[in-house]
Design an enzyme around this catalytic site. Sequence first.
Site, PDB file in Angstrom:
ATOM      1  N   ALA A  63      38.625  39.788  44.570  1.00  0.00           N
ATOM      2  CA  ALA A  63      38.444  39.908  45.627  1.00  0.00           C
ATOM      3  C   ALA A  63      38.512  38.483  45.873  1.00  0.00           C
ATOM      4  O   ALA A  63      37.081  37.422  46.172  1.00  0.00           O
ATOM      5  CB  ALA A  63      38.281  40.521  46.458  1.00  0.00           C
ATOM      6  N   GLY A 108      37.293  42.839  41.994  1.00  0.00           N
ATOM      7  CA  GLY A 108      39.000  43.294  41.737  1.00  0.00           C
ATOM      8  C   GLY A 108      39.355  42.740  40.496  1.00  0.00           C
ATOM      9  O   GLY A 108      40.828  43.291  39.972  1.00  0.00           O
ATOM     10  N   GLU A 111      38.513  45.405  37.881  1.00  0.00           N
ATOM     11  CA  GLU A 111      39.441  46.545  38.721  1.00  0.00           C
ATOM     12  C   GLU A 111      41.085  47.054  37.746  1.00  0.00           C
ATOM     13  O   GLU A 111      42.181  48.290  38.153  1.00  0.00           O
ATOM     14  CB  GLU A 111      39.546  46.745  40.200  1.00  0.00           C
ATOM     15  CG  GLU A 111      38.066  47.307  40.513  1.00  0.00           C
ATOM     16  CD  GLU A 111      37.764  46.973  42.058  1.00  0.00           C
ATOM     17  OE1 GLU A 111      38.313  46.056  42.963  1.00  0.00           O
ATOM     18  OE2 GLU A 111      36.873  48.485  42.721  1.00  0.00           O
ATOM     19  N   GLU A 131      30.459  43.457  43.272  1.00  0.00           N
ATOM     20  CA  GLU A 131      30.476  43.210  44.278  1.00  0.00           C
ATOM     21  C   GLU A 131      29.426  44.019  45.433  1.00  0.00           C
ATOM     22  O   GLU A 131      28.941  43.238  46.284  1.00  0.00           O
ATOM     23  CB  GLU A 131      31.179  44.158  45.076  1.00  0.00           C
ATOM     24  CG  GLU A 131      32.960  44.553  45.065  1.00  0.00           C
ATOM     25  CD  GLU A 131      32.992  44.838  43.288  1.00  0.00           C
ATOM     26  OE1 GLU A 131      32.334  45.434  42.854  1.00  0.00           O
ATOM     27  OE2 GLU A 131      34.259  44.698  43.185  1.00  0.00           O
TER      28      GLU A 131
END
Length: 258
Positions: A63, A108, A111, A131
């Site tokens: 992200a 992300g 992911e 993260e």
Amino acid sequence: MAAVEFEKENGILWAKLNRPEALNAINEDVVEGLEKLVEKVRNERDIRVVIIIGEGKAFCAGADIKMFLRSSTFEAREIIERLGKALEAFEDIDVPIIAAVNGFALGGGCEMAMACDLIVASENAFFGQPEINIGIIPGAGGTQRLARLVGWKKAMELCLTGNRISAQEAERLGLVNRVVKQEELKEEVLKLAKTIAEKSPTAVGLVKQAVNRGFKMSLRDGVAYERDLFALSFASEDAKEGMSAFVEKRIPEFRKKR
Ligand code: CAA
């Protein structure tokens, strides 16, 4: 330039994450691009396989942290929810998606790759859920899909330490289908995509459903579900064509569109 660019050739849709200056970090434009990808696949019935790749030295570094810094909790929750739903749709659509991981797949980005059906990584790729290093936790399935893919303890270690693992280690853990030379990534992924695109689109879609939905069921329910999908595949025109072609010793001519 769109944050996700599309190019379709012979039933194979390339989706290129295109924010190389930010290592393809996921901002609102990227999320919108991923939503568009899902919509395209649903509408364009000639798409048989999707390949997601990153422009530049990363697949995706997660992200967009700069966007997060400007976001309220509510806004961050909303963008993560849109991303999460797009990734769930990756699993639901009846077209296989291959992640061609050409570099960092972090947060992300990891992911996103995990929500794809297959992952081919170049030998210089790295995976991880970092993260924790910036005081947050994964929000688009990292703690969940990773544990299902590499096992409970290894996922716990990766999410608690934020450590990156190499493509080779990711392959050993079962996170990655195969590792290829950096300069051969596109060629190898295309070869894999073409192999799948030659099969019956009905059978391909049903395999994806059987594996993805069945994975969430008990073994007994999953096997019963598979039997029903088997019967559906058996009822298709492509099944008649495939079995006849075998007996007649010729190459089957499956439907080109889903
Ligand atoms: N968000 C925003 N910008 C990012 C970014 C990110 N996730 N990752 C990299 N960038 C930007 C950098 O800020 C830098 O931009 P500037 O030149 O303007 O400073 C540019 O991309 C190049 O990055 P680096 O100079 O850091 O490149 P590097 O090769 O030295 O390091 C890296 C590469 C190890 C991937 C490093 O960039 C990094 O650690 N990135 C952050 C990874 C991360 O923490 N991801 C998790 C995000 S949170 C998340 O994903 C939550 C979720 O579950 C969805």
